[in-house]
Design a protein around this motif. Structure first.
Motif, PDB file in Angstrom:
ATOM      1  N   PHE A   1      -7.363 -38.092 -38.525  1.00  0.00           N
ATOM      2  CA  PHE A   1      -7.896 -38.619 -37.305  1.00  0.00           C
ATOM      3  C   PHE A   1      -7.162 -40.077 -36.936  1.00  0.00           C
ATOM      4  CE2 PHE A   1     -11.543 -36.114 -37.426  1.00  0.00           C
ATOM      5  CZ  PHE A   1     -11.484 -35.700 -35.940  1.00  0.00           C
TER       6      PHE A   1
ATOM      7  N   ILE B   1     -14.709 -37.109 -42.431  1.00  0.00           N
ATOM      8  CA  ILE B   1     -15.406 -38.359 -42.135  1.00  0.00           C
ATOM      9  C   ILE B   1     -14.622 -39.534 -42.645  1.00  0.00           C
ATOM     10  CG2 ILE B   1     -17.420 -39.766 -42.964  1.00  0.00           C
ATOM     11  CD1 ILE B   1     -18.850 -37.073 -42.832  1.00  0.00           C
TER      12      ILE B   1
ATOM     13  N   VAL C   1     -12.230 -40.501 -40.105  1.00  0.00           N
ATOM     14  CA  VAL C   1     -12.851 -41.352 -38.971  1.00  0.00           C
ATOM     15  C   VAL C   1     -12.946 -42.626 -39.423  1.00  0.00           C
ATOM     16  CG1 VAL C   1     -14.925 -41.536 -37.659  1.00  0.00           C
ATOM     17  CG2 VAL C   1     -14.133 -39.338 -38.110  1.00  0.00           C
TER      18      VAL C   1
ATOM     19  N   PHE D   1     -11.216 -46.167 -37.923  1.00  0.00           N
ATOM     20  CA  PHE D   1     -11.932 -47.175 -37.258  1.00  0.00           C
ATOM     21  C   PHE D   1     -11.234 -48.533 -38.079  1.00  0.00           C
ATOM     22  CE2 PHE D   1     -16.267 -47.917 -35.330  1.00  0.00           C
ATOM     23  CZ  PHE D   1     -16.095 -46.525 -34.606  1.00  0.00           C
TER      24      PHE D   1
ATOM     25  N   TYR E   1     -10.276 -51.565 -35.808  1.00  0.00           N
ATOM     26  CA  TYR E   1     -10.681 -52.807 -35.619  1.00  0.00           C
ATOM     27  C   TYR E   1     -10.177 -53.847 -36.600  1.00  0.00           C
ATOM     28  CZ  TYR E   1     -13.793 -50.492 -32.287  1.00  0.00           C
ATOM     29  OH  TYR E   1     -14.096 -49.958 -31.193  1.00  0.00           O
TER      30      TYR E   1
ATOM     31  N   PHE F   1      -6.082 -44.156 -29.873  1.00  0.00           N
ATOM     32  CA  PHE F   1      -7.291 -43.156 -29.653  1.00  0.00           C
ATOM     33  C   PHE F   1      -6.826 -41.875 -28.897  1.00  0.00           C
ATOM     34  CE2 PHE F   1     -11.127 -41.986 -27.377  1.00  0.00           C
ATOM     35  CZ  PHE F   1     -11.873 -41.145 -28.555  1.00  0.00           C
TER      36      PHE F   1
ATOM     37  N   LEU G   1     -18.313 -35.095 -33.265  1.00  0.00           N
ATOM     38  CA  LEU G   1     -17.647 -36.547 -32.870  1.00  0.00           C
ATOM     39  C   LEU G   1     -18.057 -36.977 -31.519  1.00  0.00           C
ATOM     40  CD1 LEU G   1     -14.441 -36.562 -34.804  1.00  0.00           C
ATOM     41  CD2 LEU G   1     -16.485 -37.829 -35.388  1.00  0.00           C
TER      42      LEU G   1
ATOM     43  N   PHE H   1     -16.896 -43.161 -27.392  1.00  0.00           N
ATOM     44  CA  PHE H   1     -16.607 -42.690 -28.771  1.00  0.00           C
ATOM     45  C   PHE H   1     -17.290 -43.600 -29.887  1.00  0.00           C
ATOM     46  CE2 PHE H   1     -13.977 -42.515 -32.513  1.00  0.00           C
ATOM     47  CZ  PHE H   1     -14.512 -41.427 -33.163  1.00  0.00           C
ATOM     48  N   LEU H   2     -17.246 -44.774 -29.606  1.00  0.00           N
ATOM     49  CA  LEU H   2     -17.724 -45.936 -30.399  1.00  0.00           C
ATOM     50  C   LEU H   2     -18.888 -45.704 -30.799  1.00  0.00           C
ATOM     51  CD1 LEU H   2     -16.677 -48.418 -32.007  1.00  0.00           C
ATOM     52  CD2 LEU H   2     -17.666 -49.632 -29.926  1.00  0.00           C
TER      53      LEU H   2
ATOM     54  N   ALA I   1     -19.658 -42.499 -32.902  1.00  0.00           N
ATOM     55  CA  ALA I   1     -19.000 -43.076 -34.544  1.00  0.00           C
ATOM     56  C   ALA I   1     -20.088 -43.751 -34.975  1.00  0.00           C
ATOM     57  CB  ALA I   1     -17.961 -43.776 -34.350  1.00  0.00           C
TER      58      ALA I   1
ATOM     59  N   LEU J   1     -22.941 -41.395 -36.225  1.00  0.00           N
ATOM     60  CA  LEU J   1     -22.204 -40.567 -37.515  1.00  0.00           C
ATOM     61  C   LEU J   1     -22.139 -41.554 -38.809  1.00  0.00           C
ATOM     62  CD1 LEU J   1     -20.837 -38.127 -38.458  1.00  0.00           C
ATOM     63  CD2 LEU J   1     -18.793 -39.309 -38.216  1.00  0.00           C
ATOM     64  N   MET J   2     -21.960 -42.937 -38.501  1.00  0.00           N
ATOM     65  CA  MET J   2     -22.248 -43.964 -39.658  1.00  0.00           C
ATOM     66  C   MET J   2     -23.476 -43.707 -40.229  1.00  0.00           C
ATOM     67  SD  MET J   2     -19.527 -46.642 -38.937  1.00  0.00           S
ATOM     68  CE  MET J   2     -18.112 -46.287 -38.246  1.00  0.00           C
TER      69      MET J   2
ATOM     70  N   PHE K   1     -16.941 -53.785 -36.832  1.00  0.00           N
ATOM     71  CA  PHE K   1     -16.281 -52.408 -36.842  1.00  0.00           C
ATOM     72  C   PHE K   1     -15.473 -52.098 -37.726  1.00  0.00           C
ATOM     73  CE2 PHE K   1     -17.759 -52.560 -32.357  1.00  0.00           C
ATOM     74  CZ  PHE K   1     -19.095 -51.969 -32.530  1.00  0.00           C
TER      75      PHE K   1
END
Lengths: 295, 297, 319
Positions: free
Chosen positions: B34, B102, B105, B109, B113, B225, C74, C248-249, C252, C255-256, C291
């Motif tokens: 990802f 995961i 992902v 991130f 960020y 993205f 997701l 999407f954030l 996510a 999910l976190m 994030f």
């Protein structure tokens, strides 16, 4: 009418013929062994019967009803249970939960019951647990039933897998190398267990490499070689069959190891598709890419 | 009409470039990386940083400068990809697939960020833009910079294809894609080959990032993205794991989008692209040139 | 197969975890939630706590999909959006009270679950992840482009469920508690066991007669309904919704919460959701790194403690 009849089964992976016109039958409460050198197509045949592979040609009938090409869960619903060559327990779930999987189909409970914990929910859950204990007793599990399945020793895990298959209350049980990896004492217990399963009126088909066990327990033995049946008969007859002797002894018996090396085992370890394995072109067009050491 | 085709092919070549990394990594270790789109973003920012450090570049030198930056950036993103694999993916190679996804992902991130923390949330204006002399060819308005970028993209893809099909290294990659265990037994250093795969894929994505920066003029930390999703779609259309297929898929997606936008309007462009993805996955999950995508039994 | 380090709890730890896993832990959490407004009841604090409660509901819904069934979704926020928009549109256009939109929301989210799940659940798990991501984006972009959803500015003037923020908070806590208990009960039922069978080994589950496709679809639908109902609460809380809330954030972050708390563990995801939603309030000064920190945390959790902070306990009580 026989319980299971396999008629002229064929299965090919790309150009590779794994099963080439196999036919055999299994009667009610009969114990049949399927033997043959590695790569003979035994596990592939199992996978066809249980719906994991879709045969290229041929028919499979269960009590006269055609099950060819059905979904595995559909075939399981008709009363076929199986174990896997390399143990396939739900490792991170409790031993009891594993056996409860066998009860999935006959457990009558809907999501309203589950949400509201209705009396029916409590009753069915209790019955389910009792059944799970019953089958674990039946297979003689000594280990911890409440902990994770993967924590059990290997031999015990084999028992759990059989208990799970039995909890399905099958008419036909397929055991894929139940004695593989067991020590001498455990093998004797497995033999006794298979006999007790038969007393329940369940027909058993087993793939097994341990000839002692096969000759001891089977009422009938089907011998495969290169995807074809080369003998079918009582153990003592099969043992003397020249074709069988040639298949086994004609080329030394180094086949006895159950290592992963040829087609039959690839079925379980490699990326051959579950469903349309038959029409695959994967093998064909990667063949050259594999570059079998032509460096 | 020919304008639509040209636009589609142009955008498609970007998709293809990014998709290759996706596809190679997927082919070799069945991992959906990802974070791959974010490597593209990292490439754009790396190029940005290098150009900023070098200072003013005369318009005449724009193209050679861009090529120089491209090479350096490819090295940087390539190594980032290797690092990513080493830190985040390798320890989980035998873990359940869910864990790996995961983690991917999480990696995405972290890159996005992390870059936001480093470079700020506002879009940055790329310090280098290629001069836009346009020419009319077969009814389509084509700029020289577009031609230059497409030539670079094609050269990179052809180079990659030669590498994978003609060299020992490429053969090792294909062997691992087929069967990592046996490959290891045959003496192939699986870890090294996977590292190199990540290097190549990330380098290409980085190159695409620089090119996108120079072409569109603006970059931001989330730019990877969407293109990550598009690249994945391209890979799926062409057949994930298959290099020529992936290139074809990229171009095809570019074309589809170009026409879809024309018919439906620009605001539906991404919806259209994802619709294509879902359609392909439902109807032909192996893609146009794909090998059978199979779940083991 | 699985990462190491699952159960090596000594007797003391086991006793502690039994205490924590019992319903007392849940009850204590509920009491805490009910008492919170007596400690701090500024409008801001109430809004943060209400959001946290709604986030808990989202996490418990996603936990059914990811934690129980092992399907990586997701784009979970898509269902949240579907629920919020459905109730928002119905209440503002038709003048229905928010509560009256709930049956429609359930029907619509079930349909959404089937529409998204049916074509994708036959795919490999990793394809599913990216397709759901795509669906999440499709829903958001669609809401952004349609007139009926108010375009980029969204929908205003959605009626609230309650007269005051305090009442709304209590209402939310009650609804969310019921949802969490419901998810947990489903998880322990025949259906929930089937979800776990699918997660652990799909082939073995099929061999036992579990129709894995239907079971996965059921997980999806359940998750969709939970997400949709959380969306109704969200619409009622803010009285205005716009596509910007459904990126999407957001998916996510949910999910976190699930991963951090412990996939498949009900108390775990509740704690995870509270931590994820309250952490930014505590760490205001680090807003820029938030994030980034979440991303790093996600990797670290997977590498070091894949079972999460408060893992699911597979051991059964021997009764």
């Amino acid at each position: 009418m026989s319980l299971l009849s396999v008629e002229d089964l064929r299965l090919s992976f790309g150009g590779l013929l794994a099963i080439d016109g196999l036919s055999f039958t299994v009667g009610e409460a009969e114990i049949v062994s399927v033997i043959g050198p590695n790569g003979a197509g035994k596990t592939s045949a199992f996978n066809c019967v249980t719906g994991f592979y879709r045969p290229t040609a041929g028919r499979i009938l269960l009590s006269g009803r055609e099950i060819t090409g059905m979904r595995p869960s559909g075939i399981a619903g008709l009363g076929v249970s199986r174990t896997f060559q390399n143990l396939r327990l739900f490792g991170e779930m409790s031993v009891l939960d594993n056996v409860r999987a066998g009860a999935h189909l006959w457990l009558r409970q809907n999501f309203v019951d589950a949400l509201l914990h209705t009396p029916r929910y409590r009753r069915t859950e209790r019955e389910c647990t009792e059944q799970a204990h019953h089958w674990l007793d039946f297979v003689g599990l000594r280990g911890d039933r409440f902990g994770e399945a993967r924590a059990l020793p290997y031999g015990e895990q084999r028992r759990v897998e059989i208990a799970r298959a039995l909890a399905r209350r099958p008419a036909l049980l397929l055991l894929d190398e139940p004695a593989a990896g067991l020590n001498h004492g455990e093998k004797a217990e497995m033999l006794a267990l298979i006999r007790r399963i038969r007393e329940l009126g369940i027909a058993t088909v087993l793939i097994e490499h341990d000839m002692g066990l096969v000759m001891e327990v089977s009422e009938r033995v089907v011998v495969l070689n290169f995807g074809r049946e080369i003998a079918d008969g009582r153990p003592e007859d099969v043992r003397r069959d020249p074709a069988v002797i040639e298949a086994y002894l004609g080329r030394d018996d180094e086949d006895d190891e159950d290592d992963t090396d040829d087609t039959d085992d690839t079925d379980d370890t490699d990326d051959t598709d579950g469903k349309g394995g038959a029409d695959g072109k994967g093998g064909a067009d990667d063949g050259d890419g594999g570059g079998d050491g032509d460096a | 009409m020919s304008q639509l085709i040209w636009n589609g092919l142009f955008v498609g070549s970007f998709y293809a470039l990014v998709a290759l990394g996706y596809s190679m990594v997927y082919g070799i270790m069945k991992l959906l990386n990802f974070a791959h789109g974010d490597i593209y973003m990292l490439g754009a920012f790396t190029g940005f940083a290098i150009l900023g450090a070098v200072g003013g570049i005369s318009p005449g030198m724009a193209l050679p400068a861009l090529l120089g930056v491209l090479v350096v950036t490819m090295g940087v993103t390539g190594l980032s990809g290797v690092l990513l694999e080493r830190v985040a993916y390798r320890p989980l190679r035998n873990a359940p697939r869910l864990s790996l996804l995961i983690t991917a992902v999480g990696a995405s991130f972290t890159l996005e960020y992390g870059m936001r923390a480093a470079a700020g949330a506002d879009p940055q204006v790329y310090p280098l833009r290629l001069g836009g002399t346009s020419a009319e060819i077969l009814g389509a308005r084509i700029t020289l910079q577009q031609i230059a970028l497409i030539i670079v993209a094609v050269a990179l893809m052809v180079g990659l294809n030669l590498l994978v099909t003609r060299t020992r290294e490429g053969r090792a990659m294909r062997a691992i894609a087929l069967d990592p265990r046996t490959s290891a037994l045959m003496g192939i250093n699986v870890n090294a080959v996977i590292s190199r795969t990540f290097f190549l894929g990330s380098a290409l994505a980085g190159a695409a990032g620089v090119m996108a920066g120079a072409y569109y003029g603006k970059i931001d930390f989330l730019m990877g993205f969407l293109i990550g999703l598009k690249a994945f779609t391209s890979a799926v259309i062409g057949g994930i794991g298959n290099i020529p297929g992936t290139m074809l898929g990229g171009l095809l997606l570019g074309l589809l989008e170009s026409f879809g936008t024309f018919w439906l309007g620009g605001e539906w462009r991404d919806v259209f692209a994802f619709g294509v993805l879902i359609l392909f996955l439902s109807v032909r999950p192996t893609g146009l040139l794909g090998e059978r995508v199979t779940e083991r039994v | 197969m699985t990462a190491p380090g699952a159960t090596r709890a000594p007797a003391l730890g086991r006793a502690a975890s039994r205490l924590l896993d019992s319903r007392w832990a849940g009850l204590a959490g509920l009491v805490l939630a009910l008492l919170a407004p007596f400690v701090i009841a500024t409008p801001y604090a109430l809004s943060v706590m209400t959001s946290a409660a709604i986030f808990v509901m989202l996490a418990s819904g996603l936990n059914m999909v990811v934690g129980f069934c092992g399907l990586l979704d997701l784009g979970y926020v898509a269902f949240f959006a579907v629920g919020a928009y459905t109730s928002g549109v119905l209440s503002t256009r038709l003048g229905l009270p928010l509560l009256a939109t709930v049956p429609v929301v359930i029907v619509v989210t079930v349909i959404a679950g089937v529409v998204i799940g049916a074509p994708t659940l036959r795919l490999r798990s990793d394809y599913l992840a990216i397709v759901t991501l795509g669906f999440g984006e499709i829903i958001r972009i669609t809401a952004n482009n349609l007139d009926v959803t108010g375009g980029p500015s969204g929908i205003y003037g959605i009626p609230s469920l309650a007269t005051s923020p305090v009442v709304f908070y209590y209402l939310t806590v009650v609804i969310v508690s019921v949802a969490v208990i419901g998810a947990s009960r489903l998880g322990r039922s025949r259906l929930g066991r089937a979800w776990r069978f699918v997660r652990e080994d799909e082939d073995a589950a099929e061999a036992m007669g579990v129709h894995t496709y239907k079971i996965k679809l059921a997980a999806y639908i359940a998750g969709a309904v939970w997400g949709g109902l959380a969306g109704v609460l969200f619409a009622g809380q803010l009285s205005a919704i716009s596509p910007g809330s459904f990126t999407f954030l957001q998916s996510a972050l949910v999910l976190m919460a699930v991963v951090l708390g412990g996939m498949g563990s009900t108390p775990g995801v509740v704690v995870g959701a509270i931590v994820i939603s309250l952490l930014p309030e505590v760490l205001r000064d680090f807003a820029g790194y938030r994030f980034f920190a979440f991303g790093v945390l996600l990797i670290i959790v997977m590498l070091v403690r894949p079972q999460g902070l408060w893992p699911h306990r597979s051991r059964e009580a021997s009764s």
